[in-house]
Write an enzyme that holds these catalytic residues in place. Structure first.
Site, mmCIF file in Angstrom:
data_model
loop_
_atom_site.group_PDB
_atom_site.id
_atom_site.type_symbol
_atom_site.label_atom_id
_atom_site.label_comp_id
_atom_site.label_asym_id
_atom_site.label_seq_id
_atom_site.Cartn_x
_atom_site.Cartn_y
_atom_site.Cartn_z
ATOM 1 N N ARG A 1 0.848 -1.198 0.000
ATOM 2 C CA ARG A 1 0.000 0.000 0.000
ATOM 3 C C ARG A 1 0.882 1.246 0.000
ATOM 4 O O ARG A 1 2.091 1.169 0.162
ATOM 5 C CB ARG A 1 -0.905 0.008 1.248
ATOM 6 C CG ARG A 1 -2.003 -1.027 1.211
ATOM 7 C CD ARG A 1 -2.756 -1.107 2.523
ATOM 8 N NE ARG A 1 -1.931 -1.619 3.597
ATOM 9 C CZ ARG A 1 -2.311 -1.731 4.867
ATOM 10 N NH1 ARG A 1 -3.514 -1.353 5.224
ATOM 11 N NH2 ARG A 1 -1.510 -2.227 5.782
ATOM 12 N N LYS B 1 2.436 2.115 7.155
ATOM 13 C CA LYS B 1 2.906 1.332 8.300
ATOM 14 C C LYS B 1 3.860 2.167 9.154
ATOM 15 O O LYS B 1 4.411 3.180 8.705
ATOM 16 C CB LYS B 1 3.646 0.081 7.826
ATOM 17 C CG LYS B 1 2.768 -0.896 7.066
ATOM 18 C CD LYS B 1 1.565 -1.353 7.836
ATOM 19 C CE LYS B 1 1.864 -2.462 8.797
ATOM 20 N NZ LYS B 1 0.609 -2.998 9.405
ATOM 21 N N TYR C 1 -0.108 4.487 10.627
ATOM 22 C CA TYR C 1 -0.403 3.490 11.670
ATOM 23 C C TYR C 1 0.888 3.290 12.451
ATOM 24 O O TYR C 1 1.941 3.032 11.847
ATOM 25 C CB TYR C 1 -0.792 2.142 11.050
ATOM 26 C CG TYR C 1 -2.163 2.088 10.407
ATOM 27 C CD1 TYR C 1 -3.315 2.352 11.139
ATOM 28 C CD2 TYR C 1 -2.307 1.714 9.081
ATOM 29 C CE1 TYR C 1 -4.576 2.280 10.552
ATOM 30 C CE2 TYR C 1 -3.563 1.633 8.485
ATOM 31 C CZ TYR C 1 -4.689 1.912 9.226
ATOM 32 O OH TYR C 1 -5.922 1.839 8.640
ATOM 33 N N HIS D 1 0.785 1.689 16.102
ATOM 34 C CA HIS D 1 0.629 0.592 17.072
ATOM 35 C C HIS D 1 1.808 0.576 18.045
ATOM 36 O O HIS D 1 2.478 -0.442 18.223
ATOM 37 C CB HIS D 1 0.489 -0.759 16.345
ATOM 38 C CG HIS D 1 -0.753 -0.825 15.487
ATOM 39 N ND1 HIS D 1 -2.015 -0.957 16.017
ATOM 40 C CD2 HIS D 1 -0.925 -0.735 14.150
ATOM 41 C CE1 HIS D 1 -2.915 -0.957 15.052
ATOM 42 N NE2 HIS D 1 -2.277 -0.817 13.900
ATOM 43 N N GLU E 1 -4.524 4.724 14.138
ATOM 44 C CA GLU E 1 -5.389 3.787 14.875
ATOM 45 C C GLU E 1 -5.992 4.380 16.137
ATOM 46 O O GLU E 1 -6.890 3.782 16.725
ATOM 47 C CB GLU E 1 -4.625 2.491 15.207
ATOM 48 C CG GLU E 1 -3.528 2.612 16.255
ATOM 49 C CD GLU E 1 -2.180 3.065 15.684
ATOM 50 O OE1 GLU E 1 -2.130 3.429 14.494
ATOM 51 O OE2 GLU E 1 -1.188 3.064 16.429
ATOM 52 N N ASP F 1 -5.551 -10.718 14.669
ATOM 53 C CA ASP F 1 -4.632 -9.669 15.132
ATOM 54 C C ASP F 1 -4.853 -9.308 16.597
ATOM 55 O O ASP F 1 -4.035 -8.629 17.202
ATOM 56 C CB ASP F 1 -4.718 -8.428 14.231
ATOM 57 C CG ASP F 1 -6.108 -7.842 14.170
ATOM 58 O OD1 ASP F 1 -7.079 -8.564 14.447
ATOM 59 O OD2 ASP F 1 -6.238 -6.652 13.857
HETATM 60 N N1 LIG Z 1 -6.887 -9.925 9.935
HETATM 61 C C1 LIG Z 1 -6.980 -8.730 9.409
HETATM 62 O O1 LIG Z 1 -6.344 -8.431 8.400
HETATM 63 C C2 LIG Z 1 -7.886 -7.710 10.027
HETATM 64 C C3 LIG Z 1 -8.221 -6.540 9.330
HETATM 65 C C4 LIG Z 1 -9.113 -5.638 9.924
HETATM 66 C C5 LIG Z 1 -9.635 -5.910 11.195
HETATM 67 N N2 LIG Z 1 -9.257 -7.047 11.851
HETATM 68 C C6 LIG Z 1 -9.786 -7.420 13.191
HETATM 69 O O2 LIG Z 1 -11.111 -7.905 13.099
HETATM 70 C C7 LIG Z 1 -11.724 -7.820 14.397
HETATM 71 C C8 LIG Z 1 -13.117 -7.214 14.279
HETATM 72 O O3 LIG Z 1 -13.018 -5.840 13.908
HETATM 73 P P1 LIG Z 1 -14.307 -4.911 13.714
HETATM 74 O O4 LIG Z 1 -13.821 -3.651 13.119
HETATM 75 O O5 LIG Z 1 -15.393 -5.668 13.046
HETATM 76 O O6 LIG Z 1 -14.731 -4.658 15.244
HETATM 77 P P2 LIG Z 1 -16.151 -4.101 15.745
HETATM 78 O O7 LIG Z 1 -15.894 -3.511 17.086
HETATM 79 O O8 LIG Z 1 -16.815 -3.291 14.694
HETATM 80 O O9 LIG Z 1 -17.022 -5.442 15.923
HETATM 81 C C9 LIG Z 1 -16.776 -6.416 16.893
HETATM 82 C C10 LIG Z 1 -18.101 -7.025 17.317
HETATM 83 O O10 LIG Z 1 -17.831 -8.159 18.166
HETATM 84 C C11 LIG Z 1 -18.931 -8.227 19.042
HETATM 85 N N3 LIG Z 1 -18.680 -9.152 20.146
HETATM 86 C C12 LIG Z 1 -18.022 -8.926 21.307
HETATM 87 N N4 LIG Z 1 -18.072 -10.047 22.061
HETATM 88 C C13 LIG Z 1 -18.750 -10.988 21.356
HETATM 89 C C14 LIG Z 1 -19.138 -12.330 21.604
HETATM 90 N N5 LIG Z 1 -18.818 -12.966 22.740
HETATM 91 N N6 LIG Z 1 -19.843 -12.990 20.638
HETATM 92 C C15 LIG Z 1 -20.161 -12.380 19.484
HETATM 93 N N7 LIG Z 1 -19.842 -11.101 19.208
HETATM 94 C C16 LIG Z 1 -19.151 -10.420 20.142
HETATM 95 C C17 LIG Z 1 -19.127 -6.778 19.452
HETATM 96 O O11 LIG Z 1 -20.384 -6.573 20.091
HETATM 97 C C18 LIG Z 1 -18.998 -6.074 18.114
HETATM 98 O O12 LIG Z 1 -20.250 -5.910 17.471
HETATM 99 C C19 LIG Z 1 -10.749 -6.959 15.218
HETATM 100 O O13 LIG Z 1 -9.974 -7.816 16.037
HETATM 101 C C20 LIG Z 1 -9.895 -6.294 14.185
HETATM 102 O O14 LIG Z 1 -8.632 -5.908 14.694
HETATM 103 C C21 LIG Z 1 -8.390 -7.930 11.290
#
Ligand SMILES: NC(=O)c1ccc[n+]([C@@H]2O[C@H](COP(=O)([O-])OP(=O)(O)OC[C@H]3O[C@@H](n4cnc5c(N)ncnc54)[C@H](O)[C@@H]3O)[C@@H](O)[C@H]2O)c1
Length: 366
Positions: free
Chosen positions: A15, A75, A94, A96, A118, A270
């Site tokens: 990116r 990054k 970003y 972190h 972030e 993550d």
């Molecule tokens: N792997 C990747 O490349 C990548 C990229 C972007 C985001 N992410 C990760 O994805 C994850 C989700 O991000 P997001 O932006 O959707 O967060 P978000 O806060 O929008 O959504 C998270 C949801 O999880 C729910 N939740 C909490 N406890 C729960 C449970 N016990 N059962 C079911 N649901 C529950 C919350 O109520 C919330 O609605 C984060 O950890 C983020 O860092 C990873």
């Protein structure tokens, strides 16, 4: 202001911090933009595109840092860049910080002004500069999940949309946040049957209102999760507890209740993942199999689609870049509370308390 866009040199990062459209806006506002040669190549933007938008192309990363008052990137600076960061320079990217003490110490030493994407936070507590990456990862989770459901890569051999006369595949989405809703939308678009679970009733009501009838909501608890994993082909982990490790909603013993070839895409990797058996993987080697269950857990999913990710990211960063360039960081962060929350280190002083806590530096600060 003189603004610099270096080429990202972190491993596998394609990116770039600004698109030609961003350069165009800044130049229109009488700013000067330096872009390192080749900076946009990985995202499909060539030097000529930046030049036409009004940028000045520089040959080396050293020149970009040396000539700019503000650096806009993606990054965190890596070790080779630490010495390039200048005193009083604004670095908007970003960071972190809490996950790297060497980076934090290097930026303190540089006496720069570090504003972290972030931690920019809007009035509702949402993180507007993280949202687009969750949108990308959520949508991508279904694309990847559909692929790993294919038999040659050890999946169940299920086509998510089914065909006339054959039931569609079933997708279970854990978490109805940004990732979860985008995943559900993509899966529904393919014709799959989708179950989406959350503990937040507001989120479930919203999903219930806006999604088609083949997306059903269910409250998230262990009993319901144990029931659904037996019958769903693809499971998406999109759970987040702010600032904490994701809860293990799927434990190791549950894998044996899943059918062989079930695929788990744990986007929450993550934050440690919401599946006990999740461990981070890379785009080079994205999956592994435990108890015949395929695990996909790439920690930087948006990295595989740099064009989309770059444009999505810069769409949301540009208004802040413009504000910083037009007003300078001091006025901009007084005027804009969201941006103020992005301030992490100011000329050698850590101003974001979570970073101090992360390294146990309280005693030293007092
Ligand atoms: N792997 C990747 O490349 C990548 C990229 C972007 C985001 N992410 C990760 O994805 C994850 C989700 O991000 P997001 O932006 O959707 O967060 P978000 O806060 O929008 O959504 C998270 C949801 O999880 C729910 N939740 C909490 N406890 C729960 C449970 N016990 N059962 C079911 N649901 C529950 C919350 O109520 C919330 O609605 C984060 O950890 C983020 O860092 C990873």
């Amino acid at each position: 202001m003189k603004i610099g866009v270096p080429k990202e040199i972190k491993n596998n990062e394609s990116r770039v911090g600004m698109t030609p459209a961003g350069v165009f806006e800044l130049v229109k506002n009488n700013h000067t933009v330096f872009v390192q040669t080749g900076a946009g190549e990985g995202s499909g933007f060539l030097d000529g595109d930046y030049k036409s938008a009004g940028a000045i192309i520089l040959d080396t990363i050293g020149l970009v840092y040396a000539m700019s008052e503000m650096i806009v990137k993606v990054k965190e600076p890596i070790a080779e860049e630490y010495e390039l960061v200048q005193k009083d320079q604004i670095v908007f990217t970003y960071f972190h910080f809490a996950s790297s003490e060497p980076l934090t110490k290097a930026m303190i030493k540089s006496e720069s002004v570090c504003i972290a994407y972030e931690t920019v936070e809007d009035e509702e507590g949402a993180l507007p500069l993280l949202t687009p990456m969750s949108e990308v990862a959520g949508r991508m989770s279904i694309q990847q999940g559909a692929r790993y459901l294919e038999k040659p890569v050890k999946g169940r051999g299920v086509l998510l949309g089914g065909v006339p006369g054959v039931q569609p595949g079933k997708v279970l989405v854990l978490g109805a946040g940004v990732v979860g809703i985008q995943a559900a939308k993509m899966a529904a678009g393919l014709g799959a049957h989708v179950t989406i679970m959350d503990v937040n009733m507001k989120r479930l009501r919203y999903v219930n209102d806006v999604m088609p009838s083949h997306v059903v909501t269910e409250f998230s608890n262990e009993f319901n999760i144990r029931k659904h994993i037996k019958t769903h082909d693809l499971i998406i982990g999109g759970v987040l507890l702010k600032g904490a490790k994701a809860p293990n909603l799927i434990t190791r013993d549950m894998l044996k209740d899943m059918r062989p070839g079930t695929v788990i895409v744990d986007v929450a990797v993550d934050q440690g993942g919401c599946v006990e058996t999740t461990r981070p993987t890379t785009h080079e080697d994205p999956v592994y199999i435990i108890d015949d269950v395929v695990h996909y857990s790439v920690a930087n999913m948006p990295g595989a689609v740099p064009y989309t990710s770059t444009v999505a990211l810069t769409n949301v960063t540009l208004p802040y870049v413009l504000k910083l360039a037009n007003l300078g960081w001091e006025k901009a962060t007084i005027q804009d509370e969201s941006l103020r929350k992005g301030l992490n280190i100011i000329r050698g002083e850590v101003v974001y308390k979570e970073i101090i806590e992360a390294f146990g530096w309280e005693a030293e600060v007092v």
